[in-house]
Design a protein around this motif. Structure first.
Motif, PDB file in Angstrom:
ATOM      1  N   PHE A   1      30.067 -82.342 -32.607  1.00 42.00           N
ATOM      2  CA  PHE A   1      28.719 -82.907 -32.473  1.00 42.00           C
ATOM      3  C   PHE A   1      27.648 -82.047 -33.134  1.00 42.00           C
ATOM      4  N   GLU A   2      28.044 -80.885 -33.635  1.00 44.03           N
ATOM      5  CA  GLU A   2      27.157 -79.959 -34.347  1.00 44.03           C
ATOM      6  C   GLU A   2      26.088 -79.341 -33.439  1.00 44.03           C
TER       7      GLU A   2
ATOM      8  N   SER B   1      27.518 -79.278 -26.563  1.00 47.20           N
ATOM      9  CA  SER B   1      28.524 -80.237 -27.014  1.00 47.20           C
ATOM     10  C   SER B   1      29.261 -80.852 -25.831  1.00 47.20           C
ATOM     11  N   LEU B   2      29.577 -80.040 -24.834  1.00 45.73           N
ATOM     12  CA  LEU B   2      30.245 -80.564 -23.636  1.00 45.73           C
ATOM     13  C   LEU B   2      29.328 -81.511 -22.871  1.00 45.73           C
TER      14      LEU B   2
ATOM     15  N   ILE C   1      23.156 -88.839 -30.075  1.00 39.38           N
ATOM     16  CA  ILE C   1      23.715 -87.585 -29.569  1.00 39.38           C
ATOM     17  C   ILE C   1      25.054 -87.241 -30.215  1.00 39.38           C
ATOM     18  N   THR C   2      25.753 -88.245 -30.761  1.00 37.07           N
ATOM     19  CA  THR C   2      27.094 -87.979 -31.287  1.00 37.07           C
ATOM     20  C   THR C   2      27.180 -87.937 -32.808  1.00 37.07           C
ATOM     21  N   THR C   3      26.175 -88.484 -33.514  1.00 36.98           N
ATOM     22  CA  THR C   3      26.330 -88.697 -34.951  1.00 36.98           C
ATOM     23  C   THR C   3      25.186 -88.071 -35.729  1.00 36.98           C
TER      24      THR C   3
ATOM     25  N   LEU D   1      36.518 -77.512 -27.414  1.00 36.73           N
ATOM     26  CA  LEU D   1      36.368 -76.056 -27.294  1.00 36.73           C
ATOM     27  C   LEU D   1      37.412 -75.325 -28.131  1.00 36.73           C
ATOM     28  N   LEU D   2      38.630 -75.836 -28.111  1.00 40.72           N
ATOM     29  CA  LEU D   2      39.707 -75.168 -28.846  1.00 40.72           C
ATOM     30  C   LEU D   2      39.443 -75.160 -30.349  1.00 40.72           C
TER      31      LEU D   2
END
Length: 354
Positions: A79-80, A86-87, A126-128, A175-176
């Motif tokens: 999500f940058e 991001s979470l 929020i996502t793009t 996260l990974l």
């Protein structure tokens, strides 16, 4: 290149590498990677979606499908924002996908446009941040698919629990794969940069308004499988870079849908009944070899028509798919042209001297 590394590549990249090779053995290597990749994705999809559907109910299969797509996408595209934001973004996106479709199904007609607009714009915004990476298409697909399959009561509670499972899975992957990126970027930084002269934000506005209107029209007029109409419209408006001309994709979508419906119709009539449930996975396998938008559109018809044939019959499903597609792309074509004309006057930078 190791075979595992080849499996991570997009079919378009694998085809380019194969075309650049002189030796037949090398070409076969990349085609084998493409085939193995397709088989692994479809096999994992069947196991993953079946498992979640059994645990959370068949009525929540659409969210299981959306989560599978999100898992594949989030491995490569984030999500940058920093990890914490991001979470939070992932949690907010899942909350929208769970709650907004059911709210829209129960809302009076007068509230449908503002409800869809608010929920869908929030989801896209929020996502793009970089539409060219594909997040816009992914989350718009999820929103439209779930809007066409709302649930209530105890099923909605199970959908919420499934979303929690999805958050754990997708959050862990996020996260990974991306925890060290964009450490200095917070969500409020992106909010402050909002400007409709920015092509990304203009794209988000056009996409949101167009999809909101077509979904509202489908719900208000009782269009059967109106989500198919929404998919077709969104496919035109999701194209990036932003452009007022969507005629090329309009033609490609219609040609692809006609080819997919025709191929499905012929296969359904000429194959044994025991083979019919396999036509959805067959489309998924073939999709793994497709790089052209028309072929992707054709293969995407197989899964949709496999389900539709069980509800409307073969002929009814094929006709409905084509009618909904035509309505969706026609609306998208006209809407994109009108929106661009208004945007050119009000929002887009004008050449000097005008």
């Amino acid at each position: 290149m190791k075979f595992y590394d080849a499996l991570q590549l997009d079919p378009a990249i694998l085809k380019r590498k194969s075309a650049a090779c002189g030796a037949k053995r090398e070409k076969a290597y990349y085609w084998a990677a493409m085939a193995a990749r397709s088989v692994l994705i479809v096999s994992f999809a069947i196991v993953f979606i079946s498992l979640l559907s059994n645990l959370f109910g068949a009525d929540n299969t659409p969210l299981a499908v959306a989560l599978f797509c999100m898992m594949l996408g989030i491995r490569f595209v984030n999500f940058e924002y920093c990890a914490g934001d991001s979470l939070l973004t992932l949690a907010a996106a899942l909350a929208i996908l769970v709650l907004a479709p059911s709210a829209a199904a129960a809302a009076p007609a007068v509230l449908l446009i503002p409800l869809h607009f608010g929920a869908f714009f929030a989801l896209l915004y929020i996502t793009t941040q970089r539409p060219e990476m594909g997040n816009g298409g992914l989350y718009s697909f999820a929103y439209i698919y779930l809007t066409g399959n709302p649930v209530f009561g105890e099923a909605l509670l199970r959908r919420g629990l499934l979303a929690v499972v999805g958050f754990v899975l997708c959050g862990g992957i996020l996260l990974l794969k991306h925890r060290g990126q964009h450490k200095a970027t917070r969500f409020h930084h992106v909010v402050r940069r909002f400007d409709l002269t920015n092509p990304v934000h203009l794209w988000q506005l056009r996409m949101t308004l167009g999809v909101s209107l077509v979904l509202t029209a489908g719900q208000m007029f009782g269009v059967e499988r109106f989500m198919w109409m929404g998919f077709a419209c969104a496919s035109l408006l999701s194209a990036y870079p932003y452009s007022g001309n969507t005629s090329v994709r309009f033609r490609q979508r219609l040609v692809g849908a006609a080819a997919g419906c025709g191929a499905f119709f012929l296969l359904y009539l000429t194959t044994p009944e025991a083979f019919h449930p396999l036509m959805g996975p067959l489309g998924g396998l073939c999709l793994g070899f497709c790089t052209d938008y028309r072929y992707k559109t054709a293969m995407n018809c197989f899964g949709a028509l496999m389900l539709g044939a069980g509800i409307y019959g073969l002929q009814g499903a094929v006709i409905l798919r084509m009618v909904d597609t035509f309505l969706g792309v026609s609306f998208g074509l006209v809407f994109a042209a009108l929106f661009h004309r208004l945007a050119a006057v009000r929002l887009l930078p004008q050449p000097e001297g005008e």
